[in-house]
Design an enzyme around this catalytic site. Structure first.
Site, PDB file in Angstrom:
ATOM      1  N   GLY A 165      41.315  39.462  42.676  1.00 37.33           N
ATOM      2  CA  GLY A 165      41.952  40.368  43.645  1.00 37.33           C
ATOM      3  C   GLY A 165      41.084  41.582  43.855  1.00 37.33           C
ATOM      4  O   GLY A 165      40.034  41.515  44.475  1.00 37.33           O
ATOM      5  N   SER A 167      51.914  48.730  35.958  1.00 40.01           N
ATOM      6  CA  SER A 167      52.850  49.851  35.933  1.00 40.01           C
ATOM      7  C   SER A 167      52.137  51.026  36.579  1.00 40.01           C
ATOM      8  O   SER A 167      50.955  51.239  36.317  1.00 40.01           O
ATOM      9  CB  SER A 167      53.211  50.144  34.484  1.00 40.01           C
ATOM     10  OG  SER A 167      54.369  50.907  34.411  1.00 40.01           O
ATOM     11  N   TYR A 226      48.973  56.221  26.191  1.00 41.45           N
ATOM     12  CA  TYR A 226      47.734  55.856  26.863  1.00 41.45           C
ATOM     13  C   TYR A 226      46.627  56.696  26.246  1.00 41.45           C
ATOM     14  O   TYR A 226      46.694  57.926  26.257  1.00 41.45           O
ATOM     15  CB  TYR A 226      47.897  56.162  28.351  1.00 41.45           C
ATOM     16  CG  TYR A 226      46.777  55.700  29.247  1.00 41.45           C
ATOM     17  CD1 TYR A 226      46.903  54.507  29.969  1.00 41.45           C
ATOM     18  CD2 TYR A 226      45.616  56.445  29.411  1.00 41.45           C
ATOM     19  CE1 TYR A 226      45.897  54.080  30.820  1.00 41.45           C
ATOM     20  CE2 TYR A 226      44.600  56.024  30.258  1.00 41.45           C
ATOM     21  CZ  TYR A 226      44.751  54.843  30.959  1.00 41.45           C
ATOM     22  OH  TYR A 226      43.767  54.420  31.814  1.00 41.45           O
ATOM     23  N   THR A 246      39.808  44.820  39.258  1.00 45.87           N
ATOM     24  CA  THR A 246      39.949  46.043  38.453  1.00 45.87           C
ATOM     25  C   THR A 246      40.415  45.770  37.023  1.00 45.87           C
ATOM     26  O   THR A 246      40.759  46.709  36.308  1.00 45.87           O
ATOM     27  CB  THR A 246      40.930  47.033  39.115  1.00 45.87           C
ATOM     28  OG1 THR A 246      42.217  46.404  39.189  1.00 45.87           O
ATOM     29  CG2 THR A 246      40.470  47.424  40.506  1.00 45.87           C
ATOM     30  N   SER A 247      40.453  44.514  36.619  1.00 48.22           N
ATOM     31  CA  SER A 247      40.890  44.212  35.254  1.00 48.22           C
ATOM     32  C   SER A 247      40.043  44.990  34.241  1.00 48.22           C
ATOM     33  O   SER A 247      38.827  45.056  34.359  1.00 48.22           O
ATOM     34  CB  SER A 247      40.759  42.714  34.969  1.00 48.22           C
ATOM     35  OG  SER A 247      40.983  42.470  33.586  1.00 48.22           O
ATOM     36  N   THR A 278      49.546  40.875  36.445  1.00 55.71           N
ATOM     37  CA  THR A 278      49.232  41.634  35.228  1.00 55.71           C
ATOM     38  C   THR A 278      50.368  42.550  34.769  1.00 55.71           C
ATOM     39  O   THR A 278      50.172  43.360  33.870  1.00 55.71           O
ATOM     40  CB  THR A 278      47.995  42.528  35.450  1.00 55.71           C
ATOM     41  OG1 THR A 278      48.283  43.424  36.535  1.00 55.71           O
ATOM     42  CG2 THR A 278      46.770  41.703  35.798  1.00 55.71           C
ATOM     43  N   GLY A 321      46.792  34.560  36.321  1.00 60.00           N
ATOM     44  CA  GLY A 321      46.012  33.492  36.935  1.00 60.00           C
ATOM     45  C   GLY A 321      45.862  32.263  36.072  1.00 60.00           C
ATOM     46  O   GLY A 321      45.221  31.288  36.478  1.00 60.00           O
ATOM     47  N   VAL A 359      48.272  30.510  40.862  1.00 58.58           N
ATOM     48  CA  VAL A 359      47.706  31.557  41.706  1.00 58.58           C
ATOM     49  C   VAL A 359      48.834  32.100  42.569  1.00 58.58           C
ATOM     50  O   VAL A 359      49.408  31.377  43.401  1.00 58.58           O
ATOM     51  CB  VAL A 359      46.577  31.005  42.597  1.00 58.58           C
ATOM     52  CG1 VAL A 359      46.007  32.116  43.478  1.00 58.58           C
ATOM     53  CG2 VAL A 359      45.482  30.373  41.747  1.00 58.58           C
ATOM     54  N   ARG A 363      34.412  57.665  35.159  1.00 54.61           N
ATOM     55  CA  ARG A 363      33.924  56.902  34.032  1.00 54.61           C
ATOM     56  C   ARG A 363      32.498  56.433  34.273  1.00 54.61           C
ATOM     57  O   ARG A 363      31.642  56.513  33.397  1.00 54.61           O
ATOM     58  CB  ARG A 363      34.849  55.720  33.779  1.00 54.61           C
ATOM     59  CG  ARG A 363      34.760  55.199  32.383  1.00 54.61           C
ATOM     60  CD  ARG A 363      35.810  54.172  32.171  1.00 54.61           C
ATOM     61  NE  ARG A 363      35.841  53.278  33.333  1.00 54.61           N
ATOM     62  CZ  ARG A 363      36.221  52.007  33.264  1.00 54.61           C
ATOM     63  NH1 ARG A 363      36.607  51.517  32.115  1.00 54.61           N
ATOM     64  NH2 ARG A 363      36.236  51.256  34.329  1.00 54.61           N
TER      65      ARG A 363
END
Lengths: 547, 547
Positions: B135, B218, B465, B138-139, B215, B267, B271, B404
């Protein structure tokens, strides 16, 4: 089988059961006029008068089970076994009136701990015995019917001894409750610590925590407290493949949410032994009131406004015109002549009762939320009835199951069914189900009474709950309801979910396949094989037996 | 591989990338002093300088794929394949700086419809080709790494052409969006109809709707709008076993909620091609503000009060002392000298920044909700900073991923990780993860900087986080982070969930097994076999390959 007692009823009223269930002489007369009643009816047969087939439990299995849970907790008497021979569906009650087609377990086993549940499952795998988990016995979809499938025997695994609060974390507001704990006891015990679960389905007086989780229960106050699946943070499940503990946090992205396989698994994928639930402070301020809105469509729009403005009361329940009329007629609580006059004066022609109930920690919260709700309702043709009918609804809200027994004494075919869909499909869904039920049950002179209410609203849609009352066809009472139910399910399929809070059991199985599709059915079967390779768990429920 | 460029940095500042990412010269100096920075660093290598292995896609498969989606949508150039060779984890970025260990797909296939996705899967089964759905890329957990498992080749199935709004039901407030639609585009298109999805994770600028669902994403405003899994009403999923459509109503008791298997399936179980999501009216009133609370524990108590009184702002984000100090130092937005003086005057010794943001339809709602939140915060030692730092946070909230990259140019090891647990375990969880990270990364003279915030609060608990900044170990930068990540995961296991919103991918797989147990692992594998019998779907992610 014996125990059939016939008596003539027309014009008579047998106050014992009826009055106890809150049914007045007036109510019965009104019903008799409305739907017609048969001359001759078949009342309840006490369990003691029914016969049970002798237990097929092999002696070796009996010995092993006694070894696992103790002699006093393996019960084989006819009375004990008959007492776990089904749930509370209309057809269950009918069957128990005649003693015909009652599936009776070969033994009732009462484990005292999650470990004992696991041992019983292991033994049942070894002895090829089917296991039907049994909580409050309130299933209305055949979920606790003692079917043995292809097994040599079947036991009812009654979880009533798993009735402890395992832990209460007041900081996180999480209570770990054993699965066999009754909701009534959970509320009482939690109240001692200032908390409530806030889960009040109509089965509240008998149902258990494990049953709520296993069936994705939804309570009357679930607009405020959430559905039971919203409350569950973790579950402990015994399966033939071993124990399964799920739920490590309030929320997680660690793959698919496997808790949601255990929740709604109806005893077919495991036996839930403990449930960690979110609790809330017991409410200090309560207000129930009722308003009448002119017309079902306007009422639905009103509830949609409440839901989408996030101004729902904790209880938000809208009855259609038919249910409102019956409530006015049947209830002694609402002064219906006065109400009718008021309705006329307001120009309300199609009154729909809307019950709103708030239960809050602070008075300010109640005031603000009530004001928000009333603002969302503004600009509609309505009549505020005040708190009396709201309170009356609250006081009688668990009475319907009892009333159903009494109504059956008078020859009424009485059952409920429910569904849910998106707001844009809600009016059509109600019409389709009504039409299907009326067509199917319109056999005599008088039409059946089909009442409907909306009791669970979400931002995107709502549930519809139908109550069906018809003169019982004494020639084929079972077939009468089976046909009506099938017609309703066909009307629901493609328009909504086959059940919003009654689970699948045996009754919804043919339609579940269509709802989750071929891939969904294959996935459920695959999960079943993984956790229960020999298929001992609640055969014939939720998952079609392998061909 | 070529493309390695070395340059000396100490004391210098390369404004191009850093300034573009919002990093000031001051910020870099502060960091250099705080964590120490290596003399020599390895900057980004343009994709054009990297080499890709030649494509292993068999010619027959290529022909069939071209036949299925069209020639212009089967891409095999090195640049296109390298562009889908991984996600946005620190290790992904590191590998792309050296060109080492980059898993490059053999082709990029861009289907134009759900039907084409299904055809591509069928072809890949026939040709034994692994499929990695792609997609936004950004994983941060290895979820889109082009692993081929035991397959002959691997394709990246880029869903960017599935970018349509399929339907919008303004009555039910449900939008059906194709999976490849970017969040940015979804918001823009929905805004044209007066709606918003309200889902703003840090990956917002690149991520897609299908990725959110796959995924269990959130967003930063999920205290108000809910997690993405809360918003999903229905999904359409292509699998080798056929198409799967799930979700017939806002809520259902029709057995286990199988939608929750598709959501979070990464995935590996199918899909996702379409997602029906709940939308809300675009907010007309917005207010972001910040307060400082004295001490992490007091801050956590404050957020718990907000959550349990159901008075959370839509964005509710509490930074610990370390993160607050870094924000004061690094941000040009907060006048930190003035703030320090104010904090001293209030006696606040351990300032923790709490950002609160409301986005509402009506001004009244904003006023009432804000008042409720401020009431819940009362009685604590705090300082209100007003709207400026709140707005500043909002404006820069998607900048961290860009920063980053710039920080890596300066030799910083920079990564994030997250978890969640119950309120009663939250303080211990933070301490344990901090300690593990500091021990693992404390190799040089200066300690690493471990910052933490609480950004998702629930009635029963919250997420944590962590942002980690350390001087990169240029001898073994990959090993440095792998050790630190493993130490953090060990600290999390048994205390919380291995991930609250970053998914499993490859990185969390060893710890997922421990979180869901042996039965859970077996269930996932069983579902995998049912929907993907030959194992073409995203091998090595979420589910361990069959032994």
């Amino acid at each position: 089988m014996s125990g059939q007692i016939e008596h003539t009823l027309r014009g008579s009223w047998t106050p014992a059961g009826a009055a106890a269930a809150g049914l007045s002489r007036h109510a019965v007369r009104w019903l008799a006029n409305r739907i017609g009643l048969p001359d001759t009816v078949t009342p309840t047969v006490p369990v003691s008068l029914l016969n049970a087939p002798s237990s097929a439990l092999p002696a070796t299995a009996h010995t092993d089970l006694v070894d696992a849970v103790g002699e006093e907790f393996v019960l084989t008497s006819a009375a004990e076994r008959l007492g776990r021979s089904g749930g509370m569906a209309y057809l269950d009650l009918l069957r128990r009136r005649t003693g015909e087609d009652v599936a009776v377990p070969d033994a009732v086993v009462l484990p005292g701990s999650p470990e004992q549940v696991q041992r019983v499952l292991d033994l049942c795998v070894r002895h090829d015995i089917a296991v039907v988990p049994f909580g409050g016995g309130t299933s209305v979809v055949g979920g606790v019917e003692a079917l043995r499938g292809d097994k040599t025997a079947v036991i009812a695994l009654d979880l009533c001894r798993l009735d402890r609060v395992v832990s209460l974390d007041p900081v996180s507001r999480i209570a770990v409750l054993q699965a066999g704990m009754r909701a009534v006891d959970a509320e009482r015990l939690l109240a001692g610590h200032g908390f409530t679960l806030g889960h009040f389905p109509q089965s509240f007086e008998r149902a258990t925590i494990g049953g709520f989780a296993a069936t994705r229960s939804s309570g009357q106050a679930s607009s405020g407290y959430g559905r039971f699946d919203d409350m569950v943070q973790a579950v402990r499940v015994a399966t033939p493949a071993g124990e399964w503990r799920l739920g490590a946090a309030p929320a997680s992205a660690a793959g698919p949410d496997l808790r949601q396989l255990a929740i709604g698994s109806e005893g077919a994928l495991g036996v839930i032994t403990e449930v960690a639930v979110r609790v809330r402070p017991a409410p200090r301020h309560t207000r129930y009131e009722a308003v009448v809105i002119d017309g079902w469509q306007a009422g639905v729009e009103a509830v949609r406004a409440l839901a989408q403005q996030r101004a729902l009361a904790d209880v938000t329940r809208l009855s259609d015109v038919e249910e409102t009329a019956a409530q006015l007629a049947l209830s002694g609580h609402i002064p219906h002549r006065l109400v009718r006059a008021l309705l006329r004066s307001k120009g309300i022609q199609h009154p729909c009762l809307l019950v709103l109930g708030w239960e809050t920690e602070t008075r300010r919260e109640l005031t603000q939320r009530r004001a928000a709700a009333l603002r969302a309702l503004r600009g509609r043709r309505w009549l505020r009835l005040g708190q009396r009918p709201g309170k009356a609804w609250r006081e009688s809200r668990f009475a319907a199951p009892r009333q159903r027994d009494a109504l059956m004494d008078f020859g009424v075919c009485v059952e409920t069914l429910e569904t849910a869909t998106n707001w844009s499909g809600l009016l059509e869904l109600r019409s389709a189900v009504r039409t299907a039920l009326i067509r199917s049950l319109q056999t005599g002179v008088q039409p059946p009474l089909i009442m409907c209410h909306l009791s669970h609203a979400y931002e995107t849609g709502a549930s519809l709950y139908f109550t069906v009352l018809a003169a019982r066809d004494e020639k084929d009472p079972v077939g009468q309801w089976q046909k009506a139910k099938a017609a309703a399910c066909e009307a629901i399929t493609g328009r909504g979910t086959i059940t919003h809070h009654h689970a699948v059991g045996t009754d919804h199985l043919p339609w579940l396949d269509r709802e989750i599709g071929q891939v969904g059915t294959a996935v459920l079967a695959a999960v079943k094989r993984a956790v229960d390779p020999t298929g001992i768990l609640n055969p014939g429920k939720l998952i079609r037996p392998a061909q």
